[in-house]
Design a protein around this motif. Sequence first.
Motif, PDB file in Angstrom:
ATOM      1  N   ARG A  29       0.831  -1.212   0.000  1.00 24.21           N
ATOM      2  CA  ARG A  29       0.000   0.000   0.000  1.00 24.21           C
ATOM      3  C   ARG A  29       0.864   1.260   0.000  1.00 24.21           C
ATOM      4  N   VAL A  30       1.934   1.259   0.826  1.00 25.17           N
ATOM      5  CA  VAL A  30       2.806   2.432   0.923  1.00 25.17           C
ATOM      6  C   VAL A  30       3.472   2.714  -0.415  1.00 25.17           C
ATOM      7  N   ILE A  31       3.992   1.679  -1.051  1.00 26.18           N
ATOM      8  CA  ILE A  31       4.692   1.833  -2.337  1.00 26.18           C
ATOM      9  C   ILE A  31       3.742   2.357  -3.409  1.00 26.18           C
ATOM     10  N   LYS A  32       2.537   1.859  -3.403  1.00 23.50           N
ATOM     11  CA  LYS A  32       1.549   2.325  -4.377  1.00 23.50           C
ATOM     12  C   LYS A  32       1.201   3.793  -4.128  1.00 23.50           C
ATOM     13  N   ALA A  33       1.013   4.165  -2.852  1.00 21.40           N
ATOM     14  CA  ALA A  33       0.652   5.547  -2.533  1.00 21.40           C
ATOM     15  C   ALA A  33       1.773   6.513  -2.882  1.00 21.40           C
ATOM     16  N   ALA A  34       3.029   6.086  -2.669  1.00 22.08           N
ATOM     17  CA  ALA A  34       4.167   6.973  -2.923  1.00 22.08           C
ATOM     18  C   ALA A  34       4.619   6.931  -4.378  1.00 22.08           C
ATOM     19  N   GLY A  35       4.119   5.961  -5.133  1.00 22.85           N
ATOM     20  CA  GLY A  35       4.508   5.871  -6.538  1.00 22.85           C
ATOM     21  C   GLY A  35       5.947   5.451  -6.728  1.00 22.85           C
ATOM     22  N   VAL A  36       6.509   4.686  -5.790  1.00 24.16           N
ATOM     23  CA  VAL A  36       7.906   4.248  -5.890  1.00 24.16           C
ATOM     24  C   VAL A  36       8.028   3.188  -6.975  1.00 24.16           C
ATOM     25  N   LYS A  37       9.041   3.350  -7.820  1.00 25.26           N
ATOM     26  CA  LYS A  37       9.292   2.388  -8.899  1.00 25.26           C
ATOM     27  C   LYS A  37      10.713   1.867  -8.791  1.00 25.26           C
ATOM     28  N   ALA A  38      10.920   0.644  -9.231  1.00 26.93           N
ATOM     29  CA  ALA A  38      12.271   0.068  -9.287  1.00 26.93           C
ATOM     30  C   ALA A  38      13.082   0.792 -10.340  1.00 26.93           C
ATOM     31  N   GLU A  39      14.342   1.060 -10.032  1.00 31.22           N
ATOM     32  CA  GLU A  39      15.189   1.768 -10.993  1.00 31.22           C
ATOM     33  C   GLU A  39      15.778   0.792 -12.013  1.00 31.22           C
TER      34      GLU A  39
END
Length: 323
Positions: free
Chosen positions: A313-323
């Motif tokens: 949920r946190v990753i989705k909310a923050a929009g974090v993507k793998a580099e």
Amino acid sequence: MRKALGVMLILAAVCVAPPAAAQQYPVKPVRIVVGFAAGGPTDVIARVLAQDMTAPLGQSVIVENRTGANAIIATDLVARSAPDGYTALFSSLSLLVNAILSPDKIKYDPFRDFAPVSNAALLPMVIVTRLSTPVNSLRELVALAKRHPGEVTYGTPGLGGSGHLAGAMLETLAGVKMTHISFRGNAPALVDVMSGQVTFMFYPMIGIADHIAAGKLKALAVGTAARHPDYPGAPTMAEAGFPALSETAPWVGMLVPAGTPPAIVNRLSEEMRKSIAKTETKARLTALGALTVGDTPSQFLEFLRKDYERWTRVIKAAGVKAE
């Protein structure tokens, strides 16, 4: 008749006796692999417990640092190790987050390839910056980032770590653009924050209070539910206007390769929990800023499943993507 009875008794004993390896364990040193640099929060707690567990296990418990790729190198190493209890992983949320961010690239499965031993502690985050940085609150830091898009930098122990997720979430919540700088662990990132090469970082509370007391850093906000006595004047994340940032507090705990005999897993868990429950060990970890846990393998597994959902949920909310 007596011979037959003797054979039956021997067979019965074999059936109920645990495997010889589990009975004799350990017969050589136990290695705990840490995927982050020496001196960082995960490493510090691992070494406290390793020292404490050496005497009751009757063998040396050695911490080995295998840094790089946000602990993927260390995690892969342990996942491929023999399931005999002599190689363990002392991990944090990177175990789960790497799998969430790069499911097609990560070779290990956090649930299929590991057997949980015990969750050692939770580490609330504190936002720190150099004492001379011209901001004295989280709101002022956000204001600075708005005035200078991309110029405010935050250091982290690697892609997908707690610091990275917290920084990315702050960018999303505040609507600002900052620059993420990745290091091979929290300790080297903190060095650059103290020197002024990096603006700030989210740091797990472990050991950071000493640097603040020495005037090398200042705390802008803490991730605890109430204000913390070690950081006088620093508001909570909620008081600073960003309650969601408190969700990024990482855990640190021990796992072993899947297939490790339950008797060995339970032995490690028991000694680890005894260590954490000791007054002196609990006081030492609490003084460093950790919230001690010390749970059973089944409890830790349940926690990991819930934490996996939380970080998704946190990753989705923050929009974090793998580099």
